[in-house]
Design a protein around this motif. Structure first.
Motif: not given
Length: 1001
Positions: A37-44, A68-73, A75-83
């Motif tokens: 949660g901290e990593f995604i928030a800090a990355a965003h 995420a193209m502005g869809n905040t819900t 954002i976590a999906y795409w940061v997870n996808f980076s992993s």
């Protein structure tokens, strides 16, 4: 490019695609627990996370968040996808690493059998790592370990490329990758000794043992130089330069640091020019490598830049060189002795000054205090039993069998290192990945929780007791993964095979294995009772072992070649390798790694925030009590009116500064202290000095004393300084009932419940700056904003206010209601019933617990806590005569919360639920849960009954718990309408009581 190279490259990309598909299918689609949660928030928002930071990871995460193209819900999906992509790329480079190593065993021009033998080894080894427990866990969430392992894979692959074609540009590339990796995690630094070995074996015509040892020592020296000289002391030197320029020359902040950086750049540039001009090739290579490490390390400028921008998440505020040095050195995590230090029963004999700390003043750097190192009377070499926390001391004594007054010597410290730190905290994790895993329950040493298993019952019985009647906590746990030790045996066969073929290669891989595994164990010197399993720290070691698994295929092929043609032996070896490792590991591990559709963490965060009234102040713990909430607010914009105050960070003056500012819809907190009253080095610690007060002291008056600069309000410390102190533990806060109604803290009809004053005992022997900040908020808030405390805080963090806390969901609200003298309920049983009912039925959603395919241990903890709270609410509603509302609460809970039992502790919740349902005359659900609980208890207790008396004695608390629940279940069902069920429970209780009374008497 020859045929082998084309096929090898193609196979690597195919494996990348396969791994991507596996990880994508099992990826968590949104927020995960722990640091994610901290990593995604800090990355965003490019904010500053916890020490020592991961700026490159955050910048890459920011790039993925834009998808995420502005869809905040999303954002976590795409940061997870980076992993997912980082992890899949790691598999690709692992494959190419294994094939590069295996190719050395065959001629440069290979025939088809040799080509496919090499590729089979690479494929099996890479796929085994794909499905390894620890790596798979990190591959599907937004954590640094996927990207960190990728850097390790790249640098190790790159040195093999250099070895194959000695172009020193590969070494420069490695240096750049190492520098970049510092901005993610320091794991890839540990590949340096193995890289140095490869360099030594390639450049020295006749390598010998002495030279090998020197190369290893030089590799370790390089690790130290990068980690300390570059990562820390270069920053410290810049800080010292800035101190001189600012305080002595009177220039602006940052002028000295910038000048120092320019000097370093100039010296390196001059050195490179000089070495080119005078043809000093090795020195030139060294300087160029240093330059590229620094290029990579420069990602930390992002941390300083963003810290100066003062974002909402700005931990430790590393906005100037001194604070950046502390940030990189993880100074807030304390000091751990490594080679020489105290034992747990040592007494402090003195304190030694070790340096000066500085803070940023208005115009100059100011001294914020000294750094000290405590001195003790009982020290020894290689201290492993050093922690002086009471629960740790009890653990040390129990683990080592020490008497109450017995002190640990060198032998006991070596024993603890071998049995606990190496055995329990490393080998257990290693064998999880390659032998098998008992279950996913967080273990602190019990033989029933989180152990490694082979699946061969007679072998496992030697360590874990009778395996014929395994309990449901093992057999029905998704984390019960049985590999029969086959991946381990394949890896061991690979070690033996490779050692016979090429001792140098074996030593290189073994060095990587050691440095990324056992060396970390030595360096971390872990305390016992870790809050979570730590296997993720050793993922590089498991990477190295996967290389040996690949060579295991060649070992099997070599064995079968004695009896069968080459093609047949290769086919058999490949099939055996695939079945013994990746196929078995993937099929066993899929259920406990499949997070697709899982939303428990984000729903927990929403429920937590929705437990609070508008504009609330919520005091929380770190990790899972805070990071999900930060994500919800920073990324998805959920309930930004609630100010989350993390108590672990509240002792930091910079964090207090943040709280005094507006944050989204949350107004500044009511902290009246001026900056100079709480700045770094001021009022960090308040010793308790009993002044003999018999009556409670008004909190406002105490706050005035604690923040006073008068010498009369201070006591003299050991070093001669005068500091504020805590003169009493008896505190009170007078209540203005009219203000409570005015601020809508209470309804007018509840005025008769309000106490004239809140009185409580402060429960610690000292106060900290965090406590001071809480006092300030309580005094100056004047009930304008609702105040909440998280439901999972340690007892001392409630500062003694327990009796004035009422549950409204996942958080306790501070309410000045008078508690009856005969009310002995625990705070978890006291609910602000009307509000909590509204929150439960309207604002909270537990459906994620039913929808997820796998409930991880943290989600189960949250679910169990939720059951406790919902039972408390329902019972209080029944007591108030609101049975219909209570039934609605229980119906929602049964429908949305998990009913599966994972451990004996879970049965306590189930017992309370059955009791609540009985009070509601809901016999059908009560009977269903009673039968389920009986079945689970039967399995658990019958298993323990089958164990030896010694193992039963070690499980006496679990036995007592199980028998208690069984007896209570007997009493509850005796009141019901199912006499047969009650007779079954009675019979089982009597049977087990007889068995346990014989063995435990």
């Amino acid at each position: 490019m020859n045929t082998y190279q084309r096929l090898n490259n193609l196979a690597g990309f195919i494996l990348f695609g396969m791994a991507t598909l596996v990880y994508w299918l099992t990826m968590e689609p949104t927020l995960s627990f722990w640091d994610c949660g901290e990593f995604i928030a800090a990355a965003h928002k490019l904010e500053v996370g916890h020490q020592p930071g991961a700026p490159l990871f955050l910048m890459i995460g920011k790039f993925f968040s834009l998808l995420a193209m502005g869809n905040t819900t999303r954002i976590a999906y795409w940061v997870n996808f980076s992993s997912v992509l980082f992890s899949a790329a790691t598999i690709m480079f692992l494959y190419w690493t294994i094939t590069a190593l295996a190719s050395k065993l065959y001629p440069k021009e290979k025939n088809n059998i040799q080509i496919f033998s090499v590729m089979a080894a690479g494929g099996v080894g890479a796929l085994a790592y794909t499905f390894s427990d620890t790596f798979w866990f990190s591959a599907v969430e937004a954590e640094v370990y996927a990207l960190s392992t990728l850097f390790t894979a790249i640098v190790f692959w790159a040195i093999l490329k250099w070895e194959n074609e000695p172009d020193n540009r590969w070494l420069v590339f490695i240096a750049f990758m190492v520098g970049l990796s510092i901005g993610v995690h320091l794991l890839s630094l540990l590949a340096i000794p193995a890289i140095v070995l490869v360099y030594y074996y390639k450049t020295v015509p006749k390598p010998d043992v002495k030279g090998t040892i020197k190369a290893l020592l030089f590799g370790c020296l390089l690790v130290g130089l990068v980690q300390f000289a570059i990562v820390q002391y270069l920053v410290l030197s810049a800080a010292q330069a800035d101190l001189f320029f600012v305080n002595t020359l009177g220039l602006g902040f940052g002028s000295g640091a910038i000048t120092f950086i320019l000097i370093v750049i100039s010296l390196i540039a001059f050195g490179i020019h000089y070495t080119v001009k005078h043809r000093k090739y090795k020195l030139n290579l060294a300087l160029v490598c240093v330059a590229f490490i620094l290029f990579g390390f420069s990602s930390y400028f992002m941390i300083v830049i963003r810290a100066n921008a003062k974002p909402n998440i700005n931990l430790s505020n590393p906005d100037q060189p001194f604070s950046l040095y502390g940030y990189l050195g993880r100074t807030s995590y304390g000091d751990t002795p490594l080679l020489y230090g105290r034992t747990f029963d040592a007494r402090q004999t003195g304190i030694k000054e070790t340096g000066t700390e500085y803070r940023k003043g208005d115009e100059k750097y100011e001294e914020s205090g000294k750094t000290y190192k405590a001195e003790y009377d009982n020290n020894l070499i290689f201290p492993r039993t050093y922690s002086q926390k009471p629960n740790h001391i009890a653990f040390y004594r129990n683990w080592l069998g020490l008497g109450e007054n017995e002190t640990p010597g060198l032998g006991q410290n070596l024993s603890f290192f071998g049995s606990y730190q190496v055995g329990f905290m490393y080998m257990r994790y290693f064998l999880w990945n390659f032998a098998g895993r008992q279950n996913d329950i967080h273990s602190q040493g019990s033989f029933k929780e989180g152990n490694w298993i082979s699946g061969i019952k007679s072998l496992d019985a030697l360590r874990l007791g009778n395996q014929a009647k395994l309990p449901p906590s093992v057999t029905e746990n998704e984390g019960n993964n049985v590999f029969y030790g086959l991946p381990l045996l394949l890896g061991l066969a690979g070690i033996v095979f490779l050692y016979r073929k090429n001792k140098q290669l074996t030593l290189v891989i073994a060095t990587l294995f050691f440095c990324t595994g056992l060396a970390i164990i030595f360096y971390l010197n872990q305390e016992p009772l870790q809050v979570r399993e730590r296997d993720y720290a050793y993922v590089g070691s498991f990477y190295a072992f996967a290389i040996f698994i690949g060579f295991g295929v060649l070992a099997v092929k070599s064995l079968f070649q004695r009896f069968a043609p080459a093609k047949v032996s290769l086919a058999i070896a490949t099939i055996c390798g695939l079945l013994a490792a990746p196929v078995l590991m993937g099929s066993q591990g899929w259920d406990d790694h499949n997070r697709s559709g899982k939303r428990t963490a984000i729903d927990f965060a929403k429920n937590y925030l929705n437990s609070c009234a508008p504009n609330a102040i919520l005091f929380t713990n770190a990790d899972n009590d805070t990071y999900p909430l930060w994500y919800a607010q920073e990324v998805e914009g959920i309930r930004t009116d609630v100010r989350v105050v993390n108590l672990q960070f509240l002792a930091d003056s910079d964090y207090i500064d943040q709280l005094k500012k507006q944050a989204y819809h949350s107004a500044p907190l009511p902290i009246a202290m001026e900056r100079h009253q709480y700045q770094k080095g001021v009022r960090d610690y308040f010793p308790y000095v009993d002044y003999g007060f018999t009556d409670s002291v008004e909190l406002k008056d105490l706050l005035a004393v604690l923040t006073s600069d008068s010498k009369e309000d201070k006591v003299e410390m050991q070093g001669g300084s005068f500091e504020n102190f805590l003169p009493t533990k008896k505190l009170k806060l007078s209540i203005d009932a009219r203000q409570l109604v005015k601020t809508k803290t209470i309804a007018a009809k509840d005025l008769n419940k309000v106490a004239a004053k809140m009185e409580w005992d402060f429960k610690k022997d000292f106060a900290t700056k965090a406590d001071l900040a809480i006092f300030d908020i309580l005094v100056h808030n004047n009930w304008e904003r609702p105040v909440y405390f998280g439901s999972s805080l340690s007892e001392d963090t409630y500062i003694g206010l327990d009796k004035y806390l009422q549950l409204e969901g996942y958080a306790y609200r501070l309410l000045p209601y008078q508690k009856a003298a005969n009310d002995h309920r625990d705070k978890s049983e006291v609910t602000h019933t009307a509000v909590m009912y509204h929150n439960t039925m309207r604002n909270m959603n537990f459906k994620a617990f039913h929808k997820t395919k796998y409930l991880d241990p943290e989600s189960r903890r949250v679910a169990n806590d939720t059951w406790v709270f919902q039972n408390a609410l329902a019972n209080n509603l029944i007591t108030e005569g609101k049975k219909t509302m209570a039934q609605q609460v229980m119906t929602k809970s049964i429908k949305e919360l998990p009913l599966k039992l994972y451990s004996l502790h879970d049965t306590l919740n189930r017992l309370q639920t059955i009791s609540t349902l009985n009070r509601l005359n809901d016999r059908q659900n009560a009977s269903l849960l009673a039968r389920q609980t009986l079945s689970f208890l039967d399995g658990e207790l019958s298993y323990m009954a089958s164990l030896t008396p010694a193992m039963q004695h070690s499980s006496v608390r679990d036995i007592q718990l199980g028998m208690y629940v069984l007896s209570e279940l007997d009493e509850l069902t005796a009141k019901g309408r199912e006499p047969k069920l009650n007779q079954q429970i009675k019979a089982k209780f009597q049977e087990l009581e007889e068995i346990f009374s014989r063995t435990l008497s």
